[in-house]
Design a protein around this motif. Structure first.
Motif, short mmCIF file in Angstrom:
data_model
loop_
_atom_site.label_atom_id
_atom_site.label_comp_id
_atom_site.label_asym_id
_atom_site.label_seq_id
_atom_site.Cartn_x
_atom_site.Cartn_y
_atom_site.Cartn_z
N ILE A 1 -7.36 8.89 1.26
CA ILE A 1 -7.63 7.63 0.58
C ILE A 1 -7.92 6.54 1.60
CG2 ILE A 1 -6.64 5.86 -0.93
CD1 ILE A 1 -4.92 8.10 -2.15
N TRP B 1 -7.97 1.30 -1.71
CA TRP B 1 -6.71 1.27 -2.46
C TRP B 1 -6.26 -0.17 -2.69
CZ3 TRP B 1 -3.64 5.16 -4.60
CH2 TRP B 1 -2.39 4.74 -5.06
N ASP C 1 -5.60 -2.09 -6.32
CA ASP C 1 -4.19 -2.19 -6.71
C ASP C 1 -4.03 -3.32 -7.72
OD1 ASP C 1 -1.42 -2.52 -6.91
OD2 ASP C 1 -1.07 -2.07 -4.81
#
Length: 540
Positions: A4, A9, A13
């Motif tokens: 990842i 990410w 989020d």
């Protein structure tokens, strides 16, 4: 190794707090957070509450729930009921909300249990509502820094392979967390009815006594089971229950215990002191989500908690003596003691050994009457809760204590009676906690390459469970031996499934018929300690 991209990410989020947490990390610390991902282990996820794919956070829970929902939809469960409950740990409210809202957006009828809830009540609700699945947000007895995500499937039993691997694969292909749909879930009136039916079931299954003189000392270990345990005990006829006040209310920091696990040395000191002070007949310690229950009594003049194996033998004998099932099944795990097997044999019941964990125990066979594991987990009513249940266990322990008090006896005498009939059984364990998880693999490799051949002078045979060809195949090594005077030894080494530990489980058993039970027990404890000291990494 995680593939990842941290930037992707962070951008996806949905929680501003964990986004900020990751954004503030130095590059080397950020790489560390993305070195791996949480994996489905003991029926779900468990890990530290922190940002990133290797922690418990809203993003991870959102993607895991999306994957669970997709698996249920693939299995034809569109529109089915799904139950969501939570404990009172750090992050539990947010994780449970995300779980409920993602499932609702996928079209499921979500029963969101309100407020902090004991895990057994979630497992009960799964069966009670004939749900396709249930999720309990909990890390049970883990340290306060952890949280988890426990999955039950239809029928109320925990997730097992290959369903866990399938969901893990779906997590890997799940969309970014901030693109996964969520739908608000309102407080559900079915929650209170579920609790009432749980208490009704306890009374229907185990009955009640009237005005029992049994005095109980109880601790909830800063968890969520205190109120329900009091209600269940009082309804069963036990009004004289005293609680450890400073441990009764839920507190995610668990301030009075180093580890919130009644198994850990010192964790039950306060309830034992209370039991001594009030001259109780029974001490009860629940773990934080109330799925585990430890019981204590005065043994040969001194208050102590019984081991999980002692409790397992006592409860198993009691349930076998009071059942009307024609051919009941009782079960314990490969690391549990062997007393229950002897008790079952004498009662004409079938005993089954399984791998560790209630996901295996509750699938041991039918009609299942009782299952336990040495880690103070007891399934006393499989028809209602297909998992360990500390609340129901507390009720059964109180009823057994009432029976013994009516006989002018106690639980200690009951243990002695089993020891006289089936031999003195002493079980203990040695846990090696590590910070480098690779050390556990090294120790297991050492055991396989060059196991001790005669610990404490007892010649042993070695069995590697990793090469078995049956349902007990697992990462474990067993040593068995016997002394010249008939004392048997069994040691099983295995990595913990929930914590960074290598665990040695030891059992030494003297032949039946020895009247000097206390002296024999002391001798067996000394022998077990000598054996433990000679195991790889086993020095005190």
């Amino acid at each position: 190794m995680s593939t990842i991209d941290p930037r992707d990410w962070i951008a996806s989020d949905p929680d501003p707090l964990t986004r900020a947490e990751l954004s503030a990390l130095a590059p080397d610390r950020l790489d560390e957070r993305f070195a791996d991902t949480l994996r489905f282990g003991t029926a779900g996820l468990r890990g530290p509450v922190r940002a990133g794919p290797a922690g418990m956070n809203v993003a991870v829970v959102t993607r895991a729930t999306h994957a669970l929902g997709c698996a249920l939809l693939d299995d034809g469960a569109a529109g089915a009921t799904v139950v969501v409950g939570r404990d009172a740990r750090h992050g539990s409210r947010a994780f449970a909300t995300a779980t409920a809202e993602v499932l609702a957006a996928q079209g499921f009828d979500v029963v969101a249990l309100s407020g902090p809830t004991p895990t057994p009540l979630v497992a009960f609700a799964c069966r009670d509502f004939d749900a396709a699945a249930a999720v309990a947000v909990t890390a049970s007895h883990n340290p306060p820094t952890d949280n988890g995500y426990k999955v039950y499937l239809a029928g109320g039993a925990q997730l097992v392979p290959p369903a866990d691997r399938r969901i893990e694969q779906l997590i890997a292909t799940a969309p970014p967390a901030n693109t996964i749909g969520r739908q608000r879930v309102s407080t559900d009136s079915r929650d209170g009815a579920n609790t009432a039916r749980y208490l009704d079931r306890l009374e229907a299954r185990f009955g009640r006594v009237h005005g029992s003189p049994v005095r109980v000392a109880l601790t909830a270990m800063h968890g969520v089971g205190g109120a329900l345990a009091l209600a269940a005990l009082r309804r069963a006829g036990f009004p004289d229950v005293h609680v450890v006040a400073e441990q009764f209310a839920p507190d995610p920091d668990f301030p009075t215990v180093r580890f919130p696990n009644p198994e850990e040395p010192g964790s039950s000191d306060r309830v034992l002191a209370l039991a001594e002070r009030i001259d109780a007949d029974l001490a009860i310690a629940l773990d934080p989500d109330a799925d585990r229950c430890a019981i204590g009594t005065r043994v040969h003049g001194t208050w102590r908690m019984l081991t999980g194996d002692e409790t397992g033998a006592l409860l198993g004998a009691h349930l076998l003596a009071t059942t009307d099932l024609a051919a009941p099944v009782v079960a314990s795990t490969i690391v549990s003691g062997s007393m229950l097997q002897a008790v079952a044999s004498a009662a004409g019941a079938r005993h089954v050994r399984t791998l560790t964990g209630f996901k295996w125990l509750v699938r041991a066979g039918e009609p299942l009457l009782y299952a336990y594991e040495e880690a103070i987990g007891h399934c006393v009513d499989p028809d209602a809760v297909r998992d360990k249940d500390g609340i129901a266990t507390a009720v059964v322990a109180a009823l057994l204590t009432h029976q013994r008090v009516a006989m002018r006896s106690d639980l200690s005498a009951a243990v002695d009676e089993l020891s006289l009939a089936h031999g003195v059984h002493v079980t203990t364990q040695r846990s090696i906690r590590v910070t480098d998880i690779g050390l556990i693999a090294d120790l297991m490799s050492s055991l396989r390459r060059s196991p001790p051949r005669a610990p404490a002078g007892i010649p042993v045979d070695v069995e590697d469970y990793a090469i078995r060809d049956d349902g007990l195949r697992t990462d474990a090594v067993q040593l068995t031996g016997r002394t010249a005077d008939g004392i048997s030894l069994r040691v099983i080494a295995r990595p913990s499934g929930t914590e960074p530990k290598l665990k040695y489980y030891l059992e030494v058993v003297a032949p039946p018929g020895r009247a000097d039970i206390a002296q024999t027990s002391d001798h067996l404890h000394e022998l077990a300690a000598r054996v433990a000291a000679e195991l790889p990494g086993g020095e005190p």
